[in-house]
Design a protein around this motif. Structure first.
Motif, PDB file in Angstrom:
ATOM      1  N   LYS A   1       0.852  -1.178   0.000  1.00  0.00           N
ATOM      2  CA  LYS A   1       0.000   0.000   0.000  1.00  0.00           C
ATOM      3  C   LYS A   1       0.893   1.234   0.000  1.00  0.00           C
ATOM      4  CE  LYS A   1      -3.542  -2.750   0.521  1.00  0.00           C
ATOM      5  NZ  LYS A   1      -4.434  -3.051  -0.638  1.00  0.00           N
ATOM      6  N   GLN A   2       0.284   2.398  -0.128  1.00  0.00           N
ATOM      7  CA  GLN A   2       1.026   3.644  -0.010  1.00  0.00           C
ATOM      8  C   GLN A   2       0.312   4.554   0.976  1.00  0.00           C
ATOM      9  OE1 GLN A   2       1.258   4.842  -4.192  1.00  0.00           O
ATOM     10  NE2 GLN A   2       3.462   4.462  -4.173  1.00  0.00           N
ATOM     11  N   LYS A   3       1.122   5.298   1.733  1.00  0.00           N
ATOM     12  CA  LYS A   3       0.582   6.296   2.642  1.00  0.00           C
ATOM     13  C   LYS A   3       0.121   7.510   1.829  1.00  0.00           C
ATOM     14  CE  LYS A   3       3.620   4.673   6.322  1.00  0.00           C
ATOM     15  NZ  LYS A   3       4.734   4.996   7.258  1.00  0.00           N
TER      16      LYS A   3
ATOM     17  N   ASP B   1       4.013   1.377   2.155  1.00  0.00           N
ATOM     18  CA  ASP B   1       3.540   0.783   3.407  1.00  0.00           C
ATOM     19  C   ASP B   1       3.432  -0.724   3.157  1.00  0.00           C
ATOM     20  OD1 ASP B   1       2.470   0.224   5.855  1.00  0.00           O
ATOM     21  OD2 ASP B   1       0.564   1.239   5.532  1.00  0.00           O
TER      22      ASP B   1
END
Length: 245
Positions: A67-69, A75
Motif C-alpha cells: 500500500k502507499q501512505k 507501506d
C-alpha cells in the motif's frame, strides 16, 4: 521486462568505519521479470533467479502487501496471499533457477491488488572468511500486480510554483490500477519547452504525490502552460495548467 543488475544494497555493517572494497563480501544476482503482472485467473507465474557471481548464493523470498501512505511512501506488510515456491533458493555459481509465484487467495473486487516480492541474499549462509570485515546483503524488491478486467488508472495533475525556476506537479490517481509517470514536460502555451523531469514514481489507486520540475536555464515564466506526463506504458497525458507569478 529485462534483468536488473544494479541491486539495492542493504548494508549490514559490523562497525561505523568505511572499509576498503577488499574488506567486503557480496553476491550478485538478477531476477526476471522485474515487474510481475497477473490476472485473477492466473494461479501461478514463473520467476527466474540467476546467480551472476562466482560464489554459491542462498536466497530468501518474502511477499508483502503493498500500500502507499497519503504522501506516497510505501507501506508494506507481510502477507500469505501469495507464496514463492521454494521460498529458500540455493544457487551454484553462474546458475539459475525457475521458481513459481503462486496466488493462494482469490482476487476480490474491481481494484488492482498490489504486492512486493522481496528476494534477498542470506549472507549468514556463506562460510566465514577471516579476511572479510563487512558482509553486504543484496536484495531486490519487485512489484506484483493482480489486475481485474477493466481496472485502469485515472491521473489528474496540476502545478504550483515552488521557486523561481521550479514548479511542483501534484498528481492524483483516482482510478482502480496503478499509474507510473516516467517523464514530466512543462511547456509554454506557445509550445516552448520550459522544464523536464525524467523520473517519477508509482501512484497506487487513491494516492496523490508531488514531483518538482526544475528549469535548467533560468526562471519559469508565469501564466498559461501545458504539462505533459508520459507513463510507463508509453502513453502521454496533457494538462492545461496555470503557473503563478
Amino acid at each position: 521486462m529485462g534483468t536488473l543488475r544494479q541491486l539495492l544494497v542493504l548494508g549490514l555493517l559490523a562497525g561505523a568505519g568505511v572499509l576498503a572494497p577488499a574488506s567486503s563480501l557480496a553476491g550478485l544476482f538478477s531476477v526476471t521479470p522485474v515487474r510481475i503482472f497477473m490476472a485473477p485467473k492466473d494461479r501461478a507465474i514463473a520467476v527466474t533467479v540467476t546467480n551472476e557471481g562466482d560464489d554459491e548464493l542462498v536466497m530468501q523470498a518474502d511477499i508483502y502487501s503493498w500500500k502507499q501512505k497519503p504522501d506516497g511512501a510505501d507501506d508494506l506488510a507481510l502477507t500469505e496471499d501469495l507464496i514463492l515456491a521454494p521460498p529458500i533458493i540455493k544457487l551454484a555459481p553462474r546458475s539459475r533457477q525457475v521458481v513459481r509465484l503462486a496466488r493462494l487467495s482469490p482476487a476480490i473486487g474491481a481494484e488492482q491488488q498490489t504486492y512486493r516480492l522481496v528476494v534477498r541474499e542470506v549472507p549468514e549462509a556463506k562460510p566465514a572468511d577471516k579476511n572479510v570485515q563487512l558482509q553486504i546483503a543484496l536484495a531486490f524488491s519487485m512489484p506484483v500486480f493482480v489486475t481485474p478486467p477493466g481496472a485502469k488508472p485515472q491521473l489528474d495533475c496540476a502545478v504550483e510554483r515552488a521557486g523561481a525556476d521550479v514548479v511542483r506537479a501534484t498528481c492524483a490517481n483516482t482510478g482502480t490500477a496503478y499509474a507510473q509517470p516516467r517523464e514530466f514536460t512543462l511547456s509554454s502555451a506557445a509550445g516552448q519547452k520550459l522544464a523536464v523531469r525524467d523520473s517519477g514514481g508509482y501512484l497506487l489507486p487513491s494516492i496523490k504525490r508531488s514531483f518538482d520540475i526544475k528549469r535548467a536555464d533560468g526562471r519559469i515564466p508565469g501564466g498559461s502552460a501545458k504539462l505533459a506526463v508520459t507513463l510507463d506504458n508509453g502513453t502521454t497525458l496533457s494538462f492545461d495548467v496555470t503557473i503563478g507569478e
